[in-house]
Write a protein that holds these residues in place. Structure first.
Motif, mmCIF file in Angstrom:
data_model
loop_
_atom_site.group_PDB
_atom_site.id
_atom_site.type_symbol
_atom_site.label_atom_id
_atom_site.label_comp_id
_atom_site.label_asym_id
_atom_site.label_seq_id
_atom_site.Cartn_x
_atom_site.Cartn_y
_atom_site.Cartn_z
ATOM 1 N N ARG A 1 0.832 -1.207 0.000
ATOM 2 C CA ARG A 1 0.000 0.000 0.000
ATOM 3 C C ARG A 1 0.869 1.261 0.000
ATOM 4 N NH1 ARG A 1 -5.284 -0.687 1.088
ATOM 5 N NH2 ARG A 1 -5.414 1.454 1.842
ATOM 6 N N THR B 1 -2.499 5.932 -0.038
ATOM 7 C CA THR B 1 -3.933 5.768 0.220
ATOM 8 C C THR B 1 -4.386 6.503 1.476
ATOM 9 O OG1 THR B 1 -3.715 3.799 1.614
ATOM 10 C CG2 THR B 1 -3.826 3.449 -0.783
ATOM 11 N N ASP C 1 -0.548 2.724 4.719
ATOM 12 C CA ASP C 1 0.506 2.800 3.709
ATOM 13 C C ASP C 1 1.781 2.174 4.276
ATOM 14 O OD1 ASP C 1 -1.143 4.063 1.886
ATOM 15 O OD2 ASP C 1 -0.551 6.077 2.515
ATOM 16 N N GLU D 1 -7.567 -2.822 -9.828
ATOM 17 C CA GLU D 1 -6.302 -2.815 -9.093
ATOM 18 C C GLU D 1 -5.241 -3.723 -9.688
ATOM 19 O OE1 GLU D 1 -6.712 -3.127 -4.878
ATOM 20 O OE2 GLU D 1 -8.295 -1.621 -4.819
ATOM 21 N N ARG E 1 -1.430 4.299 -5.900
ATOM 22 C CA ARG E 1 -1.918 3.709 -4.651
ATOM 23 C C ARG E 1 -1.161 2.446 -4.256
ATOM 24 N NH1 ARG E 1 -7.362 5.287 -3.462
ATOM 25 N NH2 ARG E 1 -7.674 3.244 -2.563
ATOM 26 N N SER E 2 -0.075 2.166 -4.957
ATOM 27 C CA SER E 2 0.640 0.919 -4.721
ATOM 28 C C SER E 2 2.110 1.063 -5.078
ATOM 29 C CB SER E 2 0.012 -0.184 -5.584
ATOM 30 O OG SER E 2 0.787 -1.349 -5.548
#
Length: 169
Positions: free
Chosen positions: A32, A35, A39, A67, A117-118
């Motif tokens: 993560r 976000t 995270d 995703e 987001r990743s």
């Protein structure tokens, strides 16, 4: 009549992509980032809120596409557990019901499709998970890796008697 004073839960769908690896069953996890929630923690590679007007199955399929860039037939989603959890803040946004599915068949090569987001995705043996993993998800993965059956319905973040911890403690 619209009722506004009842307890509310935020529903979410989780898809645990599984495959057979050299060290046993492997799960795809996502690191993560960006976000604002957990995270720097590893988490289910595909998960998110059920949106207005969609079933939890449709949400699971949608999240996997958004995703991970993969296509899942809803028939390939295997229900694993439903988890009622609390962050014990008293805020409605922190009261959740999470529906976990496993999936062993999909189309496309899983990849981190939401780069903002990743920090990426990676396969891990269930018996050798990275650290840290989002705590409620680590619990589900531990059940999945264990010898005992995964509970059909579980609770997380509650006191031993099933009550939400009091905020004034």
């Amino acid at each position: 009549m619209i009722v506004t004073d009842r307890f509310r839960l935020v529903p979410a769908a989780y898809v645990l992509l599984l495959r057979d690896g050299p060290q046993g069953t492997e799960v795809l996890l996502q690191l993560r980032a960006g976000t604002g929630f957990m995270d720097g923690f590893w988490a289910s590679a595909a998960a998110g809120h059920v949106e207005d007007g969609e079933s939890v199955h449709r949400a699971a399929v949608r999240e996997a596409a958004e995703e991970l860039g993969v296509v899942i037939d809803p028939a390939d989603l295997e229900p694993l557990t439903a988890m009622h959890r609390t962050q014990a803040t008293g805020l409605p946004v922190d009261e959740r019901v999470d529906f976990f599915f496993t999936c062993r068949r999909w189309s496309g090569e899983p990849r981190a499709a939401e780069h903002d987001r990743s920090e990426g995705v990676e396969w891990f043996p269930l018996a050798a998970l990275p650290d840290p993993v989002v705590p409620h998800e680590r619990q589900v993965l531990a059940w999945l890796a264990g010898d005992a059956p995964v509970p059909a319905v579980a609770a997380f973040g509650f006191d031993a008697d099933g009550a939400r911890p009091r905020l004034d403690r």
